[in-house]
Motif scaffolding. Structure first.
Motif, mmCIF file in Angstrom:
data_model
loop_
_atom_site.group_PDB
_atom_site.id
_atom_site.type_symbol
_atom_site.label_atom_id
_atom_site.label_comp_id
_atom_site.label_asym_id
_atom_site.label_seq_id
_atom_site.Cartn_x
_atom_site.Cartn_y
_atom_site.Cartn_z
ATOM 1 N N UNK A 14 -5.865 -10.516 -7.526
ATOM 2 C CA UNK A 14 -4.625 -10.206 -6.818
ATOM 3 C C UNK A 14 -4.048 -8.872 -7.271
ATOM 4 N N UNK A 15 -4.132 -8.585 -8.540
ATOM 5 C CA UNK A 15 -3.598 -7.324 -9.068
ATOM 6 C C UNK A 15 -4.343 -6.134 -8.475
ATOM 7 N N UNK A 16 -5.673 -6.213 -8.435
ATOM 8 C CA UNK A 16 -6.467 -5.117 -7.896
ATOM 9 C C UNK A 16 -6.226 -4.942 -6.403
ATOM 10 N N UNK A 17 -6.183 -6.049 -5.672
ATOM 11 C CA UNK A 17 -5.968 -5.953 -4.231
ATOM 12 C C UNK A 17 -4.579 -5.405 -3.916
ATOM 13 N N UNK A 18 -3.592 -5.794 -4.704
ATOM 14 C CA UNK A 18 -2.232 -5.294 -4.501
ATOM 15 C C UNK A 18 -2.177 -3.782 -4.678
ATOM 16 N N UNK A 19 -2.899 -3.269 -5.657
ATOM 17 C CA UNK A 19 -2.964 -1.814 -5.848
ATOM 18 C C UNK A 19 -3.640 -1.150 -4.645
ATOM 19 N N UNK A 20 -4.687 -1.780 -4.144
ATOM 20 C CA UNK A 20 -5.483 -1.156 -3.087
ATOM 21 C C UNK A 20 -4.744 -1.094 -1.756
ATOM 22 N N UNK A 21 -3.939 -2.100 -1.409
ATOM 23 C CA UNK A 21 -3.327 -2.110 -0.077
ATOM 24 C C UNK A 21 -2.176 -1.116 0.061
ATOM 25 N N UNK A 22 -1.702 -0.550 -1.043
ATOM 26 C CA UNK A 22 -0.694 0.507 -0.929
ATOM 27 C C UNK A 22 -1.321 1.696 -0.208
ATOM 28 N N UNK A 23 -0.517 2.526 0.470
ATOM 29 C CA UNK A 23 -1.080 3.690 1.172
ATOM 30 C C UNK A 23 -1.948 4.536 0.261
ATOM 31 N N UNK A 24 -3.042 5.044 0.809
ATOM 32 C CA UNK A 24 -4.007 5.827 0.049
ATOM 33 C C UNK A 24 -3.331 7.073 -0.521
ATOM 34 N N UNK A 25 -3.195 7.146 -1.850
ATOM 35 C CA UNK A 25 -2.472 8.293 -2.437
ATOM 36 C C UNK A 25 -3.134 9.630 -2.148
ATOM 37 N N UNK A 26 -4.455 9.623 -1.896
ATOM 38 C CA UNK A 26 -5.160 10.880 -1.614
ATOM 39 C C UNK A 26 -4.789 11.446 -0.248
ATOM 40 N N UNK A 27 -4.194 10.607 0.615
ATOM 41 C CA UNK A 27 -3.843 11.047 1.961
ATOM 42 C C UNK A 27 -2.345 11.235 2.164
ATOM 43 N N UNK A 28 -1.543 10.758 1.213
ATOM 44 C CA UNK A 28 -0.101 10.734 1.439
ATOM 45 C C UNK A 28 0.526 12.120 1.445
ATOM 46 N N UNK A 29 0.023 13.035 0.614
ATOM 47 C CA UNK A 29 0.606 14.379 0.604
ATOM 48 C C UNK A 29 0.463 15.026 1.980
ATOM 49 N N UNK A 30 -0.719 14.861 2.590
ATOM 50 C CA UNK A 30 -0.945 15.423 3.924
ATOM 51 C C UNK A 30 -0.025 14.770 4.957
#
Length: 349
Positions: A14-30
């Motif tokens: 659950x901890x890993x999946x919770x981290x993953x479903x947040x918006x992709x940080x590599x795409x957020x700046x764009x």
């Protein structure tokens, strides 16, 4: 549950999946840069058209910290976080501009600024969907005498007093409280998990396969998930783990929805207006006259109650399997809640 829960396979997944479903940080700046560009371009178009733009506050899941990532692989489609761009303009007339006129204007601004973009209108916004499927919602609003309150006028003529800022604070204040509770659970991430869960319940309830041939109006809106999570949080708080927290929230909410218990909050008003003609009441926390489920019939309410009851039973089995060390069976139940992406993104390998 015991302290061993925080060392279990279930907790790790659950901890890993919770981290993953947040918006992709590599795409957020764009995405944020594009949002700033859209604000600038649309604001300029509006001002060239003699409108006075008072502000363009950050709204929606961006302002609340509840966005989820986009996912289009393996026939498991999640549109993810739309970026809301409220544009607050000063009324031109004493009665205020009709939203129909504003929507036509803002659609024109969007089409002239982004001629190669898919553009559509919703009941209160103009939606820009770019080729990479990132979507921005332009939401024209009328300014009021208060900087933190706006008027949203829907296509049917309804005028709704609202507040982008207060809606943000409603969620963020609870997130802050949750982070002061022992354990790993934050309120905004609980909402993310419930929003992801909603996507996959909607697939099985309303869609024909994965063709997205849904009656969109039947799918519970995101704000309803926000408010039901807040209601469960106010009553139950959070546990040390997401599994325990969501198990309790879903059990509690299954009772609330099935019995059509009124949902309202005291953050910004003390006199909720309970519409006796509505089958169920879930009041907007910043407007005591706005029942967001006022038009719901028994079928829609019962469908949502079924979702929560099924989730309640899933969580009971998941926790039982975790306690027994039956990790494969627990994973199968988790996939029923969160779809196939869960099994692909629930470990740190």
């Amino acid at each position: 549950m015991s302290e061993l829960t925080t060392k279990s396979v279930l907790h790790s997944r659950m901890s890993e999946f919770t981290k993953w479903i947040a918006p992709d940080p590599d795409k957020m700046d764009d995405i944020y840069d594009r949002g700033d560009e859209i604000r600038k371009n649309i604001k300029q178009k509006a001002e060239d058209d003699k409108l006075v733009v008072q502000s363009t506050p950050i709204g929606g899941s961006s302002g609340k910290g509840t966005g989820i990532r986009r996912h289009y692989r393996g026939k498991s489609e999640v549109d993810g976080m739309d970026v809301d761009i409220p544009v607050v303009v000063e009324p031109i007339t004493t009665t205020g501009d009709q939203l129909e006129e504003l929507l036509v204007k803002f659609e024109g601004y969007a089409r002239s600024s982004y001629p190669n973009t898919d553009i559509d209108k919703t009941k209160s916004s103009v939606k820009l969907k770019f080729a990479d499927k990132v979507t921005f919602d332009l939401v024209p609003m009328l300014a009021t005498e208060k900087d933190d309150e706006q008027i949203l006028i829907r296509r049917n003529g309804d005028r709704l007093r609202t507040s982008v800022q207060k809606h943000n604070e409603f969620i963020k204040s609870r997130t802050k409280i949750s982070k002061g509770t022992p354990g790993v659970v934050s309120f905004n991430n609980g909402i993310r998990l419930m929003k992801w869960w909603k996507e996959f319940q909607a697939d099985s309830s309303y869609y024909l396969g994965y063709n997205k041939m849904a009656d969109i109006n039947n799918i519970p809106p995101t704000i309803l998930i926000d408010l039901l999570c807040a209601y469960a949080f106010d009553k139950l708080g959070v546990e040390k783990t997401y599994a325990e927290t969501l198990a309790k929230w879903c059990s509690y909410l299954s009772h609330i929805v099935r019995n059509k218990k009124a949902v309202h909050f005291a953050d910004y008003y003390s006199n909720p207006i309970l519409d006796t003609d509505a089958l169920w009441i879930v009041l907007d926390p910043v407007n005591n006259e706005n029942n967001i489920v006022a038009s719901w019939n028994d079928n829609k309410i019962n469908e949502l109650a079924n979702w929560f009851e099924t989730a309640r039973d899933n969580w009971q089995r998941i926790i039982h399997y975790d306690e027994d060390g039956s990790d494969t069976l627990a994973l199968s139940e988790l996939v029923k809640l969160f779809g196939n992406p869960f099994k692909n993104h629930c470990d740190n390998d």
